[in-house]
Design a protein around this motif. Sequence first.
Motif, PDB file in Angstrom:
ATOM      1  N   VAL A 147       0.956  -1.118   0.026  1.00 23.21           N
ATOM      2  CA  VAL A 147       0.191  -0.099   0.104  1.00 23.21           C
ATOM      3  C   VAL A 147       0.923   1.342   0.034  1.00 23.21           C
ATOM      4  N   GLY A 148       0.768   1.900  -1.054  1.00 22.93           N
ATOM      5  CA  GLY A 148       1.591   3.074  -1.107  1.00 22.93           C
ATOM      6  C   GLY A 148       1.146   4.546  -0.579  1.00 22.93           C
ATOM      7  N   ASP A 150       0.163   7.093  -2.079  1.00 23.04           N
ATOM      8  CA  ASP A 150      -0.606   7.769  -3.267  1.00 23.04           C
ATOM      9  C   ASP A 150      -1.142   6.712  -3.985  1.00 23.04           C
ATOM     10  N   SER A 151      -2.081   7.307  -4.711  1.00 23.10           N
ATOM     11  CA  SER A 151      -2.844   6.345  -5.870  1.00 23.10           C
ATOM     12  C   SER A 151      -2.006   5.821  -6.824  1.00 23.10           C
ATOM     13  N   GLU A 152      -0.990   6.520  -7.137  1.00 21.32           N
ATOM     14  CA  GLU A 152      -0.017   6.225  -8.473  1.00 21.32           C
ATOM     15  C   GLU A 152       1.179   5.198  -7.934  1.00 21.32           C
ATOM     16  N   ALA A 153       1.459   5.052  -6.475  1.00 17.80           N
ATOM     17  CA  ALA A 153       2.605   4.351  -6.140  1.00 17.80           C
ATOM     18  C   ALA A 153       2.614   2.948  -6.651  1.00 17.80           C
ATOM     19  N   LYS A 154       1.631   2.223  -6.621  1.00 11.61           N
ATOM     20  CA  LYS A 154       1.710   0.964  -6.485  1.00 11.61           C
ATOM     21  C   LYS A 154       1.961   0.676  -8.417  1.00 11.61           C
ATOM     22  N   GLU A 155       1.400   1.299  -8.924  1.00 12.91           N
ATOM     23  CA  GLU A 155       1.672   1.043 -10.485  1.00 12.91           C
ATOM     24  C   GLU A 155       3.088   1.621 -10.855  1.00 12.91           C
ATOM     25  N   ARG A 156       3.592   2.991 -10.095  1.00 10.41           N
ATOM     26  CA  ARG A 156       4.956   3.120 -10.274  1.00 10.41           C
ATOM     27  C   ARG A 156       5.956   2.077  -9.947  1.00 10.41           C
ATOM     28  N   LEU A 157       5.678   1.355  -8.588  1.00  9.60           N
ATOM     29  CA  LEU A 157       6.472   0.388  -8.203  1.00  9.60           C
ATOM     30  C   LEU A 157       6.595  -0.906  -9.247  1.00  9.60           C
TER      31      LEU A 157
END
Length: 188
Positions: A147-148, A150-157
């Motif tokens: 769980v990142g 912000d909302s874009e963190a997981k996709e960036r990871l």
Amino acid sequence: MMQRKLVPGTVLPYTGNDGMFSMFRPMIEVANGLTLSQVCAITGLEVSTVQNWVKRGFVAHPIQKKYFSRQLARILLISSLRDCMQIDRIGEMMKMVNGDPDDESDDIISEEQLYDYLCEIIGHMDDTGFNKEETKKTVENVIAEYVGPDSEAKERLKTALMVMVCAYVSGRLKQEADLYFSKMKESL
């Protein structure tokens, strides 16, 4: 002709354990940080290489000449990828994931966890081989609980891990090609 398998970014033999970074924590705690020579002994890197990475801002500065978990994990990540990815690109990618190496407040994941995720994915690929679709599924499974901030963190990871895995696999293939080339050269 495969060379012996090493823990990613090190000269240590691979044991196949998940949570690879946990093997370094006791060393760091007992010594209250690692010296540059200890980091180089673990990684097989030259002193000047690590110093250059710090100077160029790819790795956080040592604290009273000691390297702690955050710095070691970043060094291991860079070392894992450098066989097939330009150092500037590695640094740029790491900034996209975790911003300034001297500032933890902008991180979407700890360096240690990022290293562990990479090792876990690589370990899975050693069992299944590299297949782009299978690797994407593995990455998604490995980071399922993440769980990142912000909302874009997981996709960036997820994207960063795919870049890392592709670079790591390419580096290992390059090493394999170099071994075959050396053998061919010796036979002539």
